[in-house]
Each structure stands twice: as C-alpha cells, then as structure tokens.
Design an enzyme around this catalytic site. Structure first.
Site, short mmCIF file in Angstrom:
data_model
loop_
_atom_site.label_atom_id
_atom_site.label_comp_id
_atom_site.label_asym_id
_atom_site.label_seq_id
_atom_site.Cartn_x
_atom_site.Cartn_y
_atom_site.Cartn_z
N GLU A 82 82.54 17.40 -72.89
CA GLU A 82 82.41 18.86 -72.92
C GLU A 82 80.97 19.20 -73.21
O GLU A 82 80.29 18.51 -73.99
CB GLU A 82 83.31 19.46 -74.01
CG GLU A 82 83.11 20.99 -74.11
CD GLU A 82 84.15 21.69 -74.99
OE1 GLU A 82 84.73 21.03 -75.86
OE2 GLU A 82 84.36 22.90 -74.79
N CYS A 114 87.24 23.87 -74.95
CA CYS A 114 87.30 25.34 -74.96
C CYS A 114 86.48 25.98 -73.84
O CYS A 114 86.79 27.09 -73.42
CB CYS A 114 86.85 25.88 -76.31
SG CYS A 114 88.03 25.55 -77.62
N ASN A 150 93.70 24.22 -71.57
CA ASN A 150 93.21 23.35 -72.65
C ASN A 150 94.13 23.50 -73.86
O ASN A 150 95.24 23.01 -73.83
CB ASN A 150 91.75 23.67 -72.96
CG ASN A 150 91.22 22.87 -74.14
OD1 ASN A 150 91.47 21.67 -74.23
ND2 ASN A 150 90.54 23.51 -75.06
N GLU A 151 93.68 24.17 -74.88
CA GLU A 151 94.52 24.32 -76.08
C GLU A 151 95.29 25.62 -75.98
O GLU A 151 95.00 26.58 -76.69
CB GLU A 151 93.64 24.29 -77.34
CG GLU A 151 93.12 22.92 -77.64
CD GLU A 151 92.28 22.87 -78.91
OE1 GLU A 151 91.84 23.94 -79.40
OE2 GLU A 151 92.04 21.75 -79.40
O1 AHR Z 1 86.03 19.16 -79.21
C1 AHR Z 1 85.63 20.43 -79.63
C2 AHR Z 1 86.68 21.49 -79.39
O2 AHR Z 1 87.80 21.23 -80.16
C3 AHR Z 1 87.21 21.59 -78.00
O3 AHR Z 1 86.43 22.37 -77.19
C4 AHR Z 1 88.54 22.23 -78.19
O4 AHR Z 1 89.46 21.87 -77.19
C5 AHR Z 1 88.94 21.81 -79.58
O5 AHR Z 1 89.33 22.91 -80.32
#
Ligand code: AHR
Length: 612
Positions: free
Chosen positions: A50, A242, A376-377
C-alpha cells in the site's frame, strides 16, 4: 516418504548458560512422518503493498522528483521558484495533468529564472551512478531556441552534476539527459535554470536512477524490489489498504487512472497525508506512476500471483457515517464494470480493449490473474448488499477468478461475526482477516485456526502485525508473529494466504508502524519481522506434517516446567521436491530451554538460523 534431510529453523532467543541448561528440561517434539497432511498453497506467504509511509512515491517507485507534473493543489509545492516563473493550464500537453510551467527571462542580465525540486525529504544521489532526467518542453515566442541548465545540487549547495539541454521545437517534445553526481548525497536537489535569452514551457520533470530494478525507465528502486523478491512471495496484494476505498469515492483508487502513459495518469490525493493529525504529510499525493501495469509486472518479476483489491462502491467506512457518501445500490454498474475491465486488462487477448492497452504498454501476453479482492475493510449489510452483484457478475463472466471478501477491520467482534456467515452465504472463495494486535494476542492465537470451520471459505490473513504499544519494530514482535505463524502453517488446509502489513516505510515520512522494511533515500533496513516472513516463505514446503508436543498435541506454547512460562511454538512441513522436512521452532521467552531436534528424525541435519 523417503526423505533424508531435515532443515531446522529456530527463531529463538537462547541463553546458553551451563547452569540454566542443566536446570531446564529439554522439550521433546515428535514429527509424525507417517501422516503428511494438507497441501501448503503456493500462495501461502506473500506481500501486501500500500502507498502508506511513502511506500510508492518517495519509496519503491524510483521517481526522485516530487510534484513532477505541477498538478498538486499548490502547483509549485515541492519546488522553490526564482526569477520569472509562472504556471498555466492553457493548451496542456497532458490534459489529465494540465498544469505546466513557463520559465521566462528574469528581465535583467544578472538575474536568473529557475525552479528547484526538494525531492521526497531530499533526493538520494549516489556518486558514480547515472541519473536519467526527462522533461517535456517547447519553445515560446517566435520559436526562439532556448537552453535549460539542469543541475544536481548537494545539501550543502554545491553543484555536483550538470547538463545543458537545447530546447528547439515549438511542439511539446520529450528531452533526456543522463547526469552523474560527483558525490553521494542522501538529500540532494534538482535545479533547472533558464540559460538563454528565450524562455521555455516545461512539464513532467522526472529524475530516475538509471539502475532501477530490471533496468526499467519507469522503474522501481532496485534495493527495495530485491528485498521483496528475496522473500519469494506467493502473492502480491495491491494497491492497499484503505487507499482502495478513499476518504471519499472521488479519491478512491481507480485503477483505470493508473494505466497508460505516466504523464497522463491523473494525480490523486493520498489519504495518509491527513489521516493522523500528529503525523500530517501535506505533500503526500499519488502520482500513480507505480500503477496497475507496474504492479502486475512486479508480481510477475518476483514470481507472485497478482492480487488486486478493487472498490466495492463504499468509501472508507471509518470516515463516512453518512450513507450518501457511498455509491447507491442501484449505481454500482460503473464499479462492477471496472472490475470486469480489470480482468480484461490482465487476462484479455490483444483484440480486447483493455488487453490491447496492456499490449501497447509492453506486455502482449496476459498476466494470468486468478484472484481479486472486492472491498478492503468493509462491514455491515451495506457491504454485503454491494458485494452480492459483484460476485454474480464475476462468476458469470470469469468463473475461474477467485473472489476474496472482507471480514471487517478486526479479527473479532460484531462486524466480524456478522460477515463470516455472510461471506459463506455469498460463496466467496476466501475471507480477508486483519489483525493488528499485541503480543499476548499473537501468542494465544497460535491456536486460532485449529477449530475453524473446515467448510470454507478459506482464510486470507490479509493484514497483520504484532504491535507493542508505543514501540516501533522490534525482535519481540517478530518472535510473536513467528509463533502465531506456526498456527497458520499447521492450518494450511484453510489458511491459503497471509500477508504482513504494512510493507514499506520511509524513516522520515512514515504514518504507521511497525512496518516490514524501513528505508531512507539511499538505504534499506529489513526489520526482524521481514526476516520471519522471509524464513517462512522460502521454507513453505508443500505439505503440512504433524509436529507434536510431549502431550501429543500441537506445540502451541509448550510450558517450561521450571518457570511455567509457555514458550515453545512449532510446526512442520514436508517439501516434496526437495525431499526434506522443514521444522520451525519458536522460543518466545528468555527462559533457557534445550531444544533437541525432533527425536524421531533421520540422520542428516542442517540447521539454519535467521541470518543463515
Ligand atoms: O496497513 C495499514 C492500514 O491498516 C490499511 O490501509 C488498512 O486496511 C488497515 O486499517
């Protein structure tokens, strides 16, 4: 199985004092070679990428110029201007990055016009390495030829490299100069000075080391990419995290903006510039120069399956309570089409629209995409309702592509408990679990998957790292991760992928820690967690083998009778092509414990330690 080799991997803090050893009881572990179990998936250990902590721009992406296209909200952010400098968006060479700069004479024979770039916390320059400067330029009035002086400047202000470029065309043209600095400086700068009576228009000013990973011009930092390759990852998850979701949908990661000519990939904000008020990085944007084509290429180069994550139409739910922030259920077609087009970009033949773009970019053969993650989350019914039409559309068009759904932002709790049955109902192939937890959680969770429902979906431990409150990476965290991973390995029948997170962090520009690999402008420092990940990955074997503690159960915290501390965690695999058993033994406390290798094993033994 006629194996004749044992490799023992001991990740342990051992204090070999004669008295302690004499007092401590040895731990007997028994490997049941008669019962090789489930296959270990080739995707088992991988990498999560990321653009957080300047992992892409200012990190793995080897571009050294910040705001190369002058399209940050403040067009000269990252640049210091002197003399007669102006910014315009009229008749841009790259319509999706319209701002560009005019350098006009300063109006006095002893005054100068120019701009100087600060890089990402400086520009790392190495003596005797070549750097490729490229820029787009055109002459101004009457097509009068102009001269641009390009200089590498040290932190102390000395000129350590110079080239003059003659700008002769009145149409936008790409110019290149190769410059070699006279000294090494981690915090150099790039200066462009008008060195003629006539002015110029310039755009997309770029500086890369020539020596990138695989020598590519729009390439990656070689030292960092080589560290990634050295883990021999089974999977590469990208582009996050994120940033997939965006703080709002307008700034989500739109993969279509990240392919095609780099000059015309529109700048996007990076949500990590403002996520943590105590670590604001107002100049943190995504150039998308490291985009989906480059991610697929990286996956191919390092032998990993590509695993793209796409937006499901939900902006980051942490930041958006208002339902209006998300795409309505009847407006998901664009997002679903983006996913279908992505599969075409990766796998379509060259007669398809997106397959043709991939070919034009230099890769006519497909990338063989086999997995995608949707969202994602995410959590709640709002996710389930959105995911359903994605699953239906992908199953109908590409039934061979495996789908990964989310279990929310945490390893337990209401969101998690709600989503797992829903993921099962939607028949996704894998469920992404995230856990950033403390050492106790990691140790006690070595048994987490022993009692998991075997009906599927399989598990993707998509983000995890042991966090010691207030502390950066350390050896204890890595040991706890190693102990926990014996549980991933033992349960390889249902755990099919695992990726530590985050991957990369610039020491001067991080937002989140711990991280797997730290770096500055010239150096890289893999953390103890990196070595744990690498050891597991390069020793993943092909089949789980039972490895039992004296009580006949898996070694998930075998207690030291002298102290009562549970400190031995172990797992084993068989590597069929190598005809080898591989045993991982993790000793998580400072109690001295003799660790004889499993007693019922063959003769030839090689022992490999983390540095070996
Ligand atoms: O790894 C950092 C963040 O942690 C990522 O962007 C997210 O998916 C998680 O909350």
């Amino acid at each position: 199985m006629n194996t004749n080799t044992l490799r023992a991997i001991t990740l342990a803090v051992l204090f070999f004092t004669a008295t302690a050893l004499a007092a401590a009881q040895p731990v007997e572990l028994r490997l049941d070679a008669r019962k090789p179990g489930a296959p270990v998936q080739p995707t088992m250990y991988g990498l999560f990428f990321e653009d957080i902590n300047h992992a892409a721009d200012g990190g793995l992406y080897a571009e050294l110029v910040k705001n190369r296209s002058f399209d940050f909200p403040q067009p000269l952010a990252g640049w210091a201007a002197f003399g007669n400098v102006s910014v315009t968006r009229e008749r841009p060479p790259f319509p999706r990055n319209p701002a560009h700069v005019i350098l006009a004479p300063a109006g006095h024979p002893h005054k100068y016009t120019g701009i100087e770039n600060e890089g990402f916390t400086g520009i790392g320059l190495r003596v005797d390495d070549d750097y490729r400067l490229t820029l787009w330029a055109k002459t101004l009035e009457n097509n009068a030829p102009a001269t641009l002086r390009v200089e590498l400047v040290s932190a102390a202000g000395d000129i350590i490299g110079r080239q003059d470029i003659a700008i002769t065309a009145d149409a936008w043209t790409k110019y290149t100069a190769i410059i070699r600095p006279a000294i090494t400086d981690p915090r150099g700068r790039l200066r462009l000075t008008l060195a003629s009576p006539a002015g110029v228009a310039i755009d997309h000013v770029s500086l890369f080391p020539v020596d990138t990973y695989k020598g590519r011009e729009n390439g990656l930092r070689r030292d960092l990419a080589e560290l990634l390759a050295a883990t021999r990852p089974g999977i590469l998850r990208f582009p996050g995290g994120c940033i997939v979701e965006g703080a709002d949908l307008a700034t989500r990661y739109n993969w279509k903006n990240s392919v095609g000519d780099v000059e015309n990939r529109p700048l996007n904000e990076n949500r990590w510039h403002y996520t943590f008020p105590h670590r604001l990085f107002p100049h943190y944007f995504q150039s998308l120069g490291l985009g989906f084509y480059e991610f697929f290429l990286l996956a191919e180069d390092i032998g990993a399956e590509p695993l793209p994550v796409v937006s499901c139409g939900l902006a980051c739910q942490f930041q958006n309570d208002d339902p209006a922030a998300h795409a309505p259920l009847d407006a998901l077609d664009e997002y679903i089409q983006d996913l279908l087009d992505l599969v075409e970009f990766a796998n379509g033949d060259t007669t398809t629209t997106w397959g043709a773009l991939r070919a034009r970019m230099g890769h006519p053969t497909p990338f063989k995409l086999k997995h995608v993650a949707i969202g994602n989350e995410q959590w709640g019914d709002e996710y389930v309702l959105r995911l359903a039409p994605f699953v239906a559309a992908l199953r109908a068009r590409h039934p061979d592509v495996k789908i990964i759904g989310s279990s929310g932002p945490s390893a337990d709790g209401a969101y998690f408990d709600h989503l797992w049955p829903e993921m099962r109902r939607l028949r996704v192939d894998l469920v992404d679990e995230h856990y950033y937890k403390d050492p106790d959680w990691f140790l006690s969770s070595a048994t987490r998957y022993d009692a998991y429902d075997r009906r599927g979906p399989a598990v993707f431990a998509g983000e995890y790292a042991c966090h010691l409150p207030g502390q950066p990476n350390n050896f204890r965290a890595a040991l706890c991760e190693a102990a926990f991973m014996t549980g991933l390995e033992r349960n390889a029948d249902i755990v099919h992928m695992a990726t530590y997170a985050p991957l990369l962090a610039h020491v001067d520009a991080w937002q989140w820690r711990p991280d797997m690999i730290w770096f500055d402008n010239l150096r890289a420092a893999p953390s103890p967690s990196y070595h744990v990940q690498r050891l597991y990955s390069i020793n993943k074997g092909t089949r789980v083998v039972p490895l039992l503690a004296p009580d006949g159960k898996p070694a998930t915290g075998v207690a030291n009778p002298a102290t009562g501390t549970a400190n031995i965690y172990a797992s084993a695999v068989l590597d069929e092509p190598a005809r080898a058993y591989i045993v991982k033994i993790v000793h998580t406390s400072a109690d001295a414990r003799p660790l004889p290798l499993p007693s019922n094993l063959p003769n030839r033994v090689r022992s490999r330690h983390p540095t070996g």
